[in-house]
Motif scaffolding. Structure first.
Motif, mmCIF file in Angstrom:
data_model
loop_
_atom_site.group_PDB
_atom_site.id
_atom_site.type_symbol
_atom_site.label_atom_id
_atom_site.label_comp_id
_atom_site.label_asym_id
_atom_site.label_seq_id
_atom_site.Cartn_x
_atom_site.Cartn_y
_atom_site.Cartn_z
ATOM 1 N N TYR A 57 0.812 -1.220 0.000
ATOM 2 C CA TYR A 57 0.000 0.000 0.000
ATOM 3 C C TYR A 57 0.842 1.265 0.000
ATOM 4 C CZ TYR A 57 -4.047 -2.950 0.498
ATOM 5 O OH TYR A 57 -5.024 -3.899 0.266
ATOM 6 N N ALA A 58 2.109 1.156 0.383
ATOM 7 C CA ALA A 58 2.998 2.322 0.283
ATOM 8 C C ALA A 58 3.166 2.755 -1.158
ATOM 9 C CB ALA A 58 4.359 2.004 0.904
ATOM 10 N N GLY A 59 2.971 1.820 -2.086
ATOM 11 C CA GLY A 59 3.082 2.155 -3.505
ATOM 12 C C GLY A 59 2.005 3.105 -3.982
ATOM 13 N N TYR A 60 0.938 3.229 -3.213
ATOM 14 C CA TYR A 60 -0.150 4.136 -3.576
ATOM 15 C C TYR A 60 -0.009 5.509 -2.919
ATOM 16 C CZ TYR A 60 -2.567 0.063 -5.485
ATOM 17 O OH TYR A 60 -2.911 -1.042 -6.224
ATOM 18 N N VAL A 61 1.067 5.699 -2.154
ATOM 19 C CA VAL A 61 1.293 6.955 -1.439
ATOM 20 C C VAL A 61 2.479 7.672 -2.068
ATOM 21 C CG1 VAL A 61 1.814 7.995 0.809
ATOM 22 C CG2 VAL A 61 0.416 5.912 0.681
ATOM 23 N N ALA A 62 2.350 8.979 -2.285
ATOM 24 C CA ALA A 62 3.462 9.757 -2.839
ATOM 25 C C ALA A 62 4.679 9.616 -1.932
ATOM 26 C CB ALA A 62 3.068 11.220 -2.958
ATOM 27 N N PRO A 63 5.889 9.481 -2.509
ATOM 28 C CA PRO A 63 7.083 9.255 -1.689
ATOM 29 C C PRO A 63 7.236 10.222 -0.519
ATOM 30 C CG PRO A 63 7.616 8.971 -3.996
ATOM 31 C CD PRO A 63 6.199 9.466 -3.951
#
Length: 216
Positions: A57-63
């Motif tokens: 789910y971190a992949g869906y959050v801007a860095p």
């Protein structure tokens, strides 16, 4: 200088048919382009972990918006994605296990397939990249064989690599690899030998041609 990312997933070490063919491709690549770079991952010897929820789910959050926990969890994904993005070509050893890909290769793909970056975006970062897939199998799944329609490896990788990631896959298929060790398949040994030699020849040809094209 061109970079080749070489990934093997076979569990069979030196006895692996897919590894023999990827090795032939790589050797031809290096002979044609000795100043090039090869990055190697053996997913059987050093498997990447199966993806967990935080990393997924971190992949869906801007860095810049990721929490410290998300940043830590995404670090491996970032490394694997960057390896694929930085390569000029990818070589995948993808033998068939139980009619599909090995779980270690699926784990690698789960890290690399990232919505908004490598897929489901106007400019996928792997789009246009050549990928050679060596998919060995113990039997044959060609039209007219008893197992026709049961190959869930090549159709899946074709869909994922080409349609979803925008890459340019080429498949090399050494088949009937169980013939030399399965007495019930003894009559198929000549066909296995022909398939194996054809796959090795095709791998060498593709390795040389791709290296020559990318090294220009």
């Amino acid at each position: 200088m061109a970079t080749l990312l070489h990934i093997d997933s076979s569990l069979n070490g030196d006895r692996s048919h897919s590894r023999a063919v990827t090795a032939a491709f790589r050797a031809a690549w290096q002979e044609e382009h000795p100043e090039g770079t090869v990055v190697y991952r053996d997913l059987a010897a050093e498997p990447v972990p199966h993806i967990e929820a935080t990393a997924y789910y971190a992949g869906y959050v801007a860095p810049d918006d990721r929490s410290p926990e998300q940043q830590e969890a995404f670090a491996l994904r970032e490394k694997l994605i960057e390896e694929a993005e930085s390569a000029d070509a990818i070589l995948l050893g993808a033998p068939m296990y139980n009619w599909s890909i090995a779980s270690n290769l699926k784990a690698w793909l789960d890290h690399v397939v990232t919505v908004g970056r490598t897929t489901m975006t106007e400019s996928p970062t792997l789009a246009g990249k050549p990928v050679t897939v060596v998919t060995s199998r113990g039997g044959s799944y060609r039209p007219g064989t008893p197992e026709e329609g049961n190959d869930h490896l090549e159709p899946y990788l074709q869909m994922l690599l080409a349609d979803k990631l925008g890459m340019k896959p080429e498949f090399i298929l050494p088949e009937l690899t169980l013939a030399p060790v399965n007495p019930a398949m003894a009559s198929l040994v000549p066909q296995f030998e022909k398939s194996r030699e054809g796959a090795l020849t095709e791998a060498r040809t593709q390795g040389r041609e791709l290296a020559a094209r990318l090294a220009v």
